[in-house]
Write an enzyme that holds these catalytic residues in place. Sequence first.
Site, PDB file in Angstrom:
ATOM      1  CB  SER A 671      -7.638-144.507 -78.760  1.00 26.91           C
ATOM      2  OG  SER A 671      -8.064-143.180 -78.917  1.00 26.91           O
ATOM      3  CG  ASP A 744      -5.482-141.389 -85.909  1.00 24.19           C
ATOM      4  OD1 ASP A 744      -6.647-140.961 -85.831  1.00 24.19           O
ATOM      5  OD2 ASP A 744      -4.957-142.060 -85.007  1.00 24.19           O
ATOM      6  CG  HIS A 778      -8.485-143.566 -84.021  1.00 19.33           C
ATOM      7  ND1 HIS A 778      -7.296-143.112 -83.471  1.00 19.33           N
ATOM      8  CD2 HIS A 778      -9.253-143.948 -82.968  1.00 19.33           C
ATOM      9  CE1 HIS A 778      -7.346-143.219 -82.155  1.00 19.33           C
ATOM     10  NE2 HIS A 778      -8.518-143.726 -81.828  1.00 19.33           N
TER      11      HIS A 778
END
Length: 818
Positions: A671, A744, A778
């Site tokens: 991330s 995601d 994610h």
Amino acid sequence: MKLQVTLLLFLGLGLTALAQENLSYQKPSKSILDLADYERAPSVSMDTKKEYMLLSYRNTYKTLDDLNQEELRLGGLRINPVTNISSTVTYITNIKLRKIKGTDEVQVSGLPENPRISNISWSPNDKKISFSHSTNTGVQLWVLDVDSAKATKLTEANVNANLGNPFSWFNDNETILVKMLPKNRAELLDAKKDLPAGPIISNADGAKSQNRTYPDMLKNKNDEINFENIMTSELYKVNLSGNITLFKKADMYAGESFSPDGNFLMLNTIQKPFSYIVPLSRFPLKSVIYDKAGTEVKTVNEVPLTEIIPKGFMAVRKGKRNMSWRTDKPATLVYTEALDGGDPANKVEFRDEVFLWNAPFDAAPTSLVKTPQRFERMIWGNDNIAIVSDEWYDTRNTKTYLINPSNPSQAPKVIFDRNSQDVYSDPGNFETRKNQYNRYVLAIENDNAFLIGNGYTKNGQFPFIAEYNLETLQSKRLYTSAYTDKKEDVLEIEDFKKGTVLVQIQSKNEYPNYYLRNIKQKNELTPITAFKNPFESIKNVSKEVIKYKRKDGLELSGTLYLPLGYDKAKKEKMPLLIWAYPAEYKDKNSAGQSTQNQNEFTFPNYGSFVYWVTKGYVVLDDAAFPIIGEGTTEPNDNFMTQLVDNAEAAINAVDALGYINRKKVAVGGHSYGAFMTANLLTHSNLFACGIARSGAYNRTLTPFGFQTEQRNYWETPEVYNTMSPFMNADKMKTPMLLVHGEADNNPGTFTLQTERYFQALKGLGAPARMVILPKEAHSYVAKENILHLLWEQDQFLEKYLKNNEEVKTEKTKTAKSL
């Protein structure tokens, strides 16, 4: 039928003749696989009196079959329209009961075949446990009798769990309020089959609104119809004998909350119009109070659609917010209203005002307290004592006040005033306990409250319990953990008079387990659980928290692992892997503090590089990467310089210990850590390669803020452009592995970010490989994808770091002058 999936792997690692590589799922080498393919210990839930505990067992990973279900993505939700529960749920597959003072685990009888359990909730008297079971066609309500350890089904598969827990216990411990699908529910529309009746149109009326890039929004009229369909439920009363009666007719119920005395029920319902740019949490909402028989008493709040909100993390909407029941009174509502219009830019003496509203809500609400900063939370105590906290993000300040709820004219007493990021000064959290209404209130004994703290200090972590006198406002330590070879977490105080405390203790190679400690009887320990270490192969790996300084004198830290079996006397020079995630601060003092504990259990997972201690790598995990902006300077104003300085300090520190070949260093992150990785490879010569997972690389695609950046693109275009690896793709010549989940769902880190960045790198001749993991959001959950990810990382590191003898001191690129 087993799902057969082929990964689409884009290849650009020097094999420029190939555009794509078709590759089936792979597994990592045995030393990594043995660690990754382990059996998860159960999670533990205890009743209020600490007589019983429920052991919940889950599979270590999901499978691709679990992810390959039907899914609707509407209003920020991801739900399975067939079963009517979130498609992201991780199910419990078995449950057992055990008396806390005993040792025998009792298998719960009567469970459905192949249980898929979620939404577990103890009854108010702790005698029953409600839970849901998801079949192939829907969700059922089940109840477990604790004494007999027997489970019973109460409803068919018609429960609506699309918004989370669909059950609420009545105070009688015999009845449950359940959201169920309407009997006349319409079929969902198929957007691919139904032709649109017109174009999709949105308007901007000139009002400013800086909304983040939310995922899974409504997109068209069909989405609106389907959203209303999946949100609509009927409310039923279901008793433990299985009798079912209609309580309220169909509506879009978004929250149900009984008053502490059980005589009133607040029902929140979603209203129209819906929005295409914000999630359902900002859709119109109506709050109505009913009595326990279902008769309407009062509409207490009506919230309009909130698409327009001022700029800044402290911005809030106008009107009543945070409406809930006061926990120490039979039926009193408490809520907050902004006094600054919800706009942090407005200069006012007080930001928020807290109100009380007593049932039956005929009289007007009364003011309780005004807070100089944005209201954060309230802990109710009794008629004369309550704890209030407020906060302000820009200064990172938080204040805690002692107030007298019976005398609003009495000025609040400030008891704590501190930087929220200053962990060394954290006084701890006030302990609570359940009252006669089964609600949590401030624990008070003889005018004393109690604080439980993490106990971070410059010399290590020493969790504590403190007694806080509410008259003198003085604190006294009752217990401080003295461990230097273990990590102890104080969870809650069980008996204030006897001094019994629930703790969790772990060490580098001892799995976290629960204990009862008596702090009044020589800290006597009574074990509750005895979970074993599932990672025996690395139990003796060398692990320590190292501290070092950045060139500006800022103290940093990281957890250093040496390769399994490493001989510290010989000090063979090994490759180094650094895993990190940047964090923003407003002052150097807080930024230089460490919350790492080398006695924390070594738990390898795909979210770090720890697996690679079995492959001859030195690993610096959770390396500190603070980005500081003091005064009027924002952290991102000097992001790149500080980023590189953090990395250089980390490498220098490990190199000074004599363990590494500093020409063979890799960096990785997930991330915002992936964003960090791409920037480090672009703007420094410190690394031989890097791994970036599920990142965002073009900040112009998140123009109204990202991470902790509150300014928009048009205010500071130079910050957005300079910080975007995509804008500097021509400078990136270091091998990089880019990984992203195909689905995601995190704001800003759309899969498109990695796809477009890879296309730029490939077009500019950079050595990069892109791996898109099918069906993953994610965070990654499917076993097939996780094992393949570990294989990809292993292959990449072996080729470009460990076995690459052509790593040059100066890479053939032009690093930006810093």
